[in-house]
Design a protein around this motif. Structure first.
Motif, PDB file in Angstrom:
ATOM      1  N   LEU A   1      10.733   5.407  -5.657  1.00  0.00           N
ATOM      2  CA  LEU A   1      10.886   5.466  -4.202  1.00  0.00           C
ATOM      3  C   LEU A   1      10.565   4.125  -3.547  1.00  0.00           C
ATOM      4  O   LEU A   1      11.385   3.563  -2.801  1.00  0.00           O
ATOM      5  CB  LEU A   1       9.995   6.563  -3.607  1.00  0.00           C
ATOM      6  N   MET A   2       9.373   3.577  -3.830  1.00  0.00           N
ATOM      7  CA  MET A   2       9.002   2.291  -3.233  1.00  0.00           C
ATOM      8  C   MET A   2       9.822   1.150  -3.824  1.00  0.00           C
ATOM      9  O   MET A   2      10.189   0.206  -3.123  1.00  0.00           O
ATOM     10  CB  MET A   2       7.505   2.032  -3.440  1.00  0.00           C
ATOM     11  N   LEU A   3      10.125   1.251  -5.124  1.00  0.00           N
ATOM     12  CA  LEU A   3      10.873   0.191  -5.784  1.00  0.00           C
ATOM     13  C   LEU A   3      12.236   0.004  -5.125  1.00  0.00           C
ATOM     14  O   LEU A   3      12.691  -1.114  -4.902  1.00  0.00           O
ATOM     15  CB  LEU A   3      11.041   0.528  -7.265  1.00  0.00           C
ATOM     16  N   HIS A   4      12.888   1.112  -4.788  1.00  0.00           N
ATOM     17  CA  HIS A   4      14.190   1.032  -4.128  1.00  0.00           C
ATOM     18  C   HIS A   4      14.039   0.815  -2.620  1.00  0.00           C
ATOM     19  O   HIS A   4      14.719  -0.027  -2.034  1.00  0.00           O
ATOM     20  CB  HIS A   4      14.990   2.316  -4.377  1.00  0.00           C
ATOM     21  N   GLY A   5      13.143   1.574  -2.007  1.00  0.00           N
ATOM     22  CA  GLY A   5      13.081   1.609  -0.553  1.00  0.00           C
ATOM     23  C   GLY A   5      12.565   0.352   0.100  1.00  0.00           C
ATOM     24  O   GLY A   5      12.974   0.013   1.221  1.00  0.00           O
ATOM     25  N   LEU A   6      11.666  -0.375  -0.569  1.00  0.00           N
ATOM     26  CA  LEU A   6      11.048  -1.544   0.053  1.00  0.00           C
ATOM     27  C   LEU A   6      11.802  -2.840  -0.205  1.00  0.00           C
ATOM     28  O   LEU A   6      11.459  -3.880   0.365  1.00  0.00           O
ATOM     29  CB  LEU A   6       9.602  -1.686  -0.443  1.00  0.00           C
ATOM     30  N   ARG A   7      12.806  -2.815  -1.038  1.00  0.00           N
ATOM     31  CA  ARG A   7      13.486  -4.067  -1.400  1.00  0.00           C
ATOM     32  C   ARG A   7      14.112  -4.788  -0.200  1.00  0.00           C
ATOM     33  O   ARG A   7      13.912  -5.996  -0.050  1.00  0.00           O
ATOM     34  CB  ARG A   7      14.529  -3.808  -2.497  1.00  0.00           C
TER      35      ARG A   7
ATOM     36  N   PHE B   1      -0.386   0.382  -5.445  1.00  0.00           N
ATOM     37  CA  PHE B   1       0.898  -0.154  -4.983  1.00  0.00           C
ATOM     38  C   PHE B   1       1.830  -0.409  -6.158  1.00  0.00           C
ATOM     39  O   PHE B   1       3.020  -0.065  -6.112  1.00  0.00           O
ATOM     40  CB  PHE B   1       0.673  -1.443  -4.200  1.00  0.00           C
ATOM     41  N   LEU B   2       1.299  -1.023  -7.225  1.00  0.00           N
ATOM     42  CA  LEU B   2       2.137  -1.336  -8.378  1.00  0.00           C
ATOM     43  C   LEU B   2       2.691  -0.071  -9.022  1.00  0.00           C
ATOM     44  O   LEU B   2       3.872  -0.031  -9.406  1.00  0.00           O
ATOM     45  CB  LEU B   2       1.341  -2.148  -9.400  1.00  0.00           C
ATOM     46  N   ARG B   3       1.871   0.950  -9.139  1.00  0.00           N
ATOM     47  CA  ARG B   3       2.367   2.205  -9.702  1.00  0.00           C
ATOM     48  C   ARG B   3       3.413   2.831  -8.784  1.00  0.00           C
ATOM     49  O   ARG B   3       4.430   3.350  -9.257  1.00  0.00           O
ATOM     50  CB  ARG B   3       1.217   3.173  -9.937  1.00  0.00           C
ATOM     51  N   GLY B   4       3.170   2.771  -7.471  1.00  0.00           N
ATOM     52  CA  GLY B   4       4.142   3.296  -6.526  1.00  0.00           C
ATOM     53  C   GLY B   4       5.446   2.536  -6.554  1.00  0.00           C
ATOM     54  O   GLY B   4       6.514   3.096  -6.252  1.00  0.00           O
ATOM     55  N   ALA B   5       5.376   1.260  -6.944  1.00  0.00           N
ATOM     56  CA  ALA B   5       6.573   0.425  -7.038  1.00  0.00           C
ATOM     57  C   ALA B   5       7.207   0.473  -8.415  1.00  0.00           C
ATOM     58  O   ALA B   5       8.099  -0.325  -8.723  1.00  0.00           O
ATOM     59  CB  ALA B   5       6.237  -1.018  -6.669  1.00  0.00           C
TER      60      ALA B   5
END
Length: 249
Positions: A17-23, A89-93
């Motif tokens: 989710l964060m990996l895609h959403g925050l880019r 944060f890293l795990r969420g990303a």
């Protein structure tokens, strides 16, 4: 490929989710500080499993690999980075913790699960920040390539650390970082058992390929690597003395 990979049942896939959403937001914020040029992104397969293997020059290499790559990357990241709030944060990303000082089957299985799911796994074969010239080269990327048969795409990070700057230095404000993708390298998928010597030989072949792609990237951009870390910081990350080195090539 999914039927022939080692068993990864019960391995939790890294989050996306964060990996895609925050880019998009992350790209905007980073480019407010320094420029980022991405070259040859079309060499990364648009779909299917892929291993992205990068040199490691500065502290922002990992974030840039995940944020600016043509595909989101689940990168092996030293477990020390997962302490405190940064770890959440890293795990969420979607990044994968790695113990660099011992065999870490959980990290390898997480990468294989990523590949089985048709995603991109990221590896820094040098193991730690430094000159970025692959003087030391760990075998993780070659091992994953042998096990999965997935293509390994070399990445050259150029400009993420200035000459003479320390291990944790950021690129200067207003400077430019070049991210250069190279021609993929592929091993024939090799079933178990894979001997230590077989993995080491494969790592040497991959190292030669990545050095050649790095030379091409430097010629393309007209730039140079920053050289060694300053005296007194060259062992700041306590890199384990493993992996193939120049003398073994």
């Amino acid at each position: 490929m999914a039927r022939t990979l080692p068993d990864t049942d019960g391995v939790e896939l890294p989050r996306t989710l964060m990996l895609h959403g925050l880019r998009p937001l992350a790209r905007f914020l980073i480019r407010r500080r320094f420029g980022v040029r991405v070259h040859n992104a079309d060499l990364v397969p648009a779909t299917g499993p892929v291993i992205v293997a990068s040199n490691h020059v500065g502290v922002v290499d990992g974030p840039l690999l995940a944020i600016f790559g043509p595909r989101p990357v689940h990168a092996l990241t030293k477990v020390e980075m997962f302490e405190g709030r940064l770890g959440g944060f890293l795990r969420g990303a979607g990044q994968i913790p790695l113990n660099r000082f011992a065999a870490d089957p959980s990290a390898m299985k997480a990468c294989l699960a990523v590949l089985r799911d048709g995603r991109a796994a990221g590896v820094f074969p040098e193991g730690t920040r430094g000159p970025g010239d692959f003087r030391r080269f760990h075998a993780g990327a070659a091992y994953l390539g042998l096990v999965s048969g997935a293509p390994i795409v070399p990445v050259s990070m150029i400009g993420t650390r200035e000459p003479g700057a320390g291990s944790n230095a950021l690129p200067p404000r207003g400077s430019t970082v070049d991210i250069v993708y190279g021609e993929p390298y592929r091993f024939e998928q090799t079933p178990w058992p894979r001997t230590r010597e077989q993995v080491r030989h494969s790592a040497l072949l991959l190292r030669e390929h990545m050095i050649a792609r790095l030379d091409e990237a430097l010629a393309l951009t007209g730039r140079q690597l920053p050289g060694p870390l300053p005296v007194g910081q060259q062992n700041i990350d306590d890199d384990p003395h493993t992996g193939v080195v120049e003398q073994g090539a």
